[in-house]
Design a protein around this motif. Structure first.
Motif, PDB file in Angstrom:
ATOM      1  N   ARG A 281      11.552  14.129  -2.390  1.00  0.00           N
ATOM      2  CA  ARG A 281      12.012  12.760  -2.619  1.00  0.00           C
ATOM      3  C   ARG A 281      12.944  12.297  -1.498  1.00  0.00           C
ATOM      4  N   ASP A 282      12.646  11.112  -0.975  1.00  0.00           N
ATOM      5  CA  ASP A 282      13.403  10.448   0.089  1.00  0.00           C
ATOM      6  C   ASP A 282      13.287  11.134   1.449  1.00  0.00           C
ATOM      7  N   LYS A 283      12.407  12.128   1.579  1.00  0.00           N
ATOM      8  CA  LYS A 283      12.097  12.646   2.906  1.00  0.00           C
ATOM      9  C   LYS A 283      11.258  11.613   3.649  1.00  0.00           C
ATOM     10  N   VAL A 284      11.277  11.694   4.970  1.00  0.00           N
ATOM     11  CA  VAL A 284      10.498  10.769   5.806  1.00  0.00           C
ATOM     12  C   VAL A 284       9.394  11.555   6.499  1.00  0.00           C
ATOM     13  N   ALA A 285       8.153  11.133   6.280  1.00  0.00           N
ATOM     14  CA  ALA A 285       6.997  11.839   6.827  1.00  0.00           C
ATOM     15  C   ALA A 285       6.220  10.950   7.780  1.00  0.00           C
ATOM     16  N   VAL A 286       6.013  11.419   9.000  1.00  0.00           N
ATOM     17  CA  VAL A 286       5.164  10.750   9.984  1.00  0.00           C
ATOM     18  C   VAL A 286       3.775  11.368   9.903  1.00  0.00           C
ATOM     19  N   ILE A 287       2.768  10.530   9.671  1.00  0.00           N
ATOM     20  CA  ILE A 287       1.401  11.024   9.502  1.00  0.00           C
ATOM     21  C   ILE A 287       0.490  10.277  10.465  1.00  0.00           C
ATOM     22  N   THR A 288      -0.088  10.979  11.430  1.00  0.00           N
ATOM     23  CA  THR A 288      -1.013  10.337  12.358  1.00  0.00           C
ATOM     24  C   THR A 288      -2.422  10.358  11.763  1.00  0.00           C
ATOM     25  N   GLY A 289      -3.207   9.345  12.129  1.00  0.00           N
ATOM     26  CA  GLY A 289      -4.515   9.192  11.498  1.00  0.00           C
ATOM     27  C   GLY A 289      -4.361   9.000  10.005  1.00  0.00           C
ATOM     28  N   GLY A 290      -3.351   8.201   9.625  1.00  0.00           N
ATOM     29  CA  GLY A 290      -2.925   8.151   8.233  1.00  0.00           C
ATOM     30  C   GLY A 290      -3.564   7.095   7.359  1.00  0.00           C
ATOM     31  N   SER A 291      -4.428   6.263   7.910  1.00  0.00           N
ATOM     32  CA  SER A 291      -4.923   5.126   7.125  1.00  0.00           C
ATOM     33  C   SER A 291      -6.239   5.389   6.415  1.00  0.00           C
ATOM     34  N   VAL A 292      -6.836   6.565   6.623  1.00  0.00           N
ATOM     35  CA  VAL A 292      -8.136   6.842   6.028  1.00  0.00           C
ATOM     36  C   VAL A 292      -8.332   8.352   5.937  1.00  0.00           C
ATOM     37  N   GLY A 293      -9.226   8.779   5.054  1.00  0.00           N
ATOM     38  CA  GLY A 293      -9.631  10.168   5.005  1.00  0.00           C
ATOM     39  C   GLY A 293      -8.515  11.129   4.655  1.00  0.00           C
ATOM     40  N   ILE A 294      -8.443  12.252   5.376  1.00  0.00           N
ATOM     41  CA  ILE A 294      -7.468  13.293   5.097  1.00  0.00           C
ATOM     42  C   ILE A 294      -6.050  12.770   5.254  1.00  0.00           C
ATOM     43  N   GLY A 295      -5.806  12.011   6.317  1.00  0.00           N
ATOM     44  CA  GLY A 295      -4.462  11.491   6.557  1.00  0.00           C
ATOM     45  C   GLY A 295      -3.968  10.608   5.432  1.00  0.00           C
ATOM     46  N   LEU A 296      -4.826   9.749   4.930  1.00  0.00           N
ATOM     47  CA  LEU A 296      -4.444   8.870   3.825  1.00  0.00           C
ATOM     48  C   LEU A 296      -4.204   9.683   2.554  1.00  0.00           C
ATOM     49  N   ALA A 297      -5.021  10.679   2.311  1.00  0.00           N
ATOM     50  CA  ALA A 297      -4.830  11.511   1.127  1.00  0.00           C
ATOM     51  C   ALA A 297      -3.501  12.266   1.195  1.00  0.00           C
TER      52      ALA A 297
END
Length: 263
Positions: free
Chosen positions: A6-22
């Motif tokens: 909770r309240d951690k900040v996560a940077v996710i590349t390729g994040g809008s679809v597929g594995i990244g979005l999940a």
């Protein structure tokens, strides 16, 4: 179970679809705020808005190409400006290749090297300092089973994903003193939009039964006889980000339905 996200900040590349979005959805469900990175701004904006609304977290969309120095710097700058840094980095952006070694150009090799390897290196250099200031963090690299068990038709993908796995191992040794855990996930057959698109293309002139084609791929490669879902894989990513995985350092995990044939 409270995963301590909770309240951690996560940077996710390729994040809008597929594995990244999940993965983004899995972390947001645990209360983490998301920096969602992708190239397609329209899809990115929609996905980030939906995520924030569904889970009541902050979601910052950053339209950037991680294969470029400028794109990576934009991610670092926006993350610092909005959140003061990050606690989690998911290097997920990537795509398959299709070539022979004899015919592939230097330019194609360089493109995949920048996308799969240099993006991870540059993001680590840019975000590790803020992780250190925040008391530690987690970095996960999404490589592939092809890093260890290559497919013949995508040699560049095989080589660059293998390099990403080694970078993950090497980085883990350097930053664990700062309480930053680095691990690598090597998925097998995961049913992403790219797989569906490819299956439809390959069956377009033979009746269009793309689902049967994908089943034949699963039957050939995976003892479990099916593709995994992005959500199934995301559960593993979320666990590795959490304080429940506190002794997982520098490892490569195969989430592949039994596809790997070596020890």
């Amino acid at each position: 179970m409270d995963l301590g996200l909770r309240d951690k900040v996560a940077v996710i590349t390729g994040g809008s679809v597929g594995i990244g979005l999940a993965v983004a959805e899995g972390l947001a469900r645990e209360g983490a705020h998301i920096v969602m990175v992708a190239r397609d701004k329209e899809r990115l904006d929609e996905a980030s808005a939906n995520l924030a609304k569904a889970h009541g977290v902050r979601c910052l969309p950053v339209a950037a190409d991680v294969a470029t120095i400028e794109g990576v710097q934009a991610i670092i700058d926006r993350t610092e400006a909005e959140f003061g840094g990050a606690d989690i980095l998911i290097n997920n952006a990537g795509t398959g290749s299709n070539e022979t070694i004899m015919e592939a150009t230097d330019e194609k090799w360089q493109f995949y090297w920048d996308l799969h390897v240099m993006a991870a290196i540059r993001l680590a250099r840019g975000l590790v300092p803020s992780m250190k200031k925040r008391g530690g963090g987690a970095i996960i690299h999404n490589a592939s089973i092809c890093a260890a068990q290559p497919l013949w038709y995508e040699p560049i993908y095989n080589v660059t994903k293998s390099a990403l796995m080694m970078f993950s191992k090497t980085l883990s040794t350097e930053v664990i003193k700062d309480n930053i855990r680095v691990n690598c996930v090597n998925p097998g057959l995961i049913l992403t939009p790219d797989w569906i698109k490819t299956a439809k293309q390959l069956t377009s002139e033979s009746g269009g039964d793309w689902e049967a084609y994908l089943q034949s791929v699963a039957d050939e490669h995976a003892p479990i006889k099916r593709f995994g879902t992005p959500e199934e894989l995301a559960h593993f990513f979320v666990f590795l980000c959490s304080d429940k995985a506190s002794y997982s350092v520098g490892s490569s995990y195969f989430v592949d339905g039994g596809m790997l044939k070596t020890l």
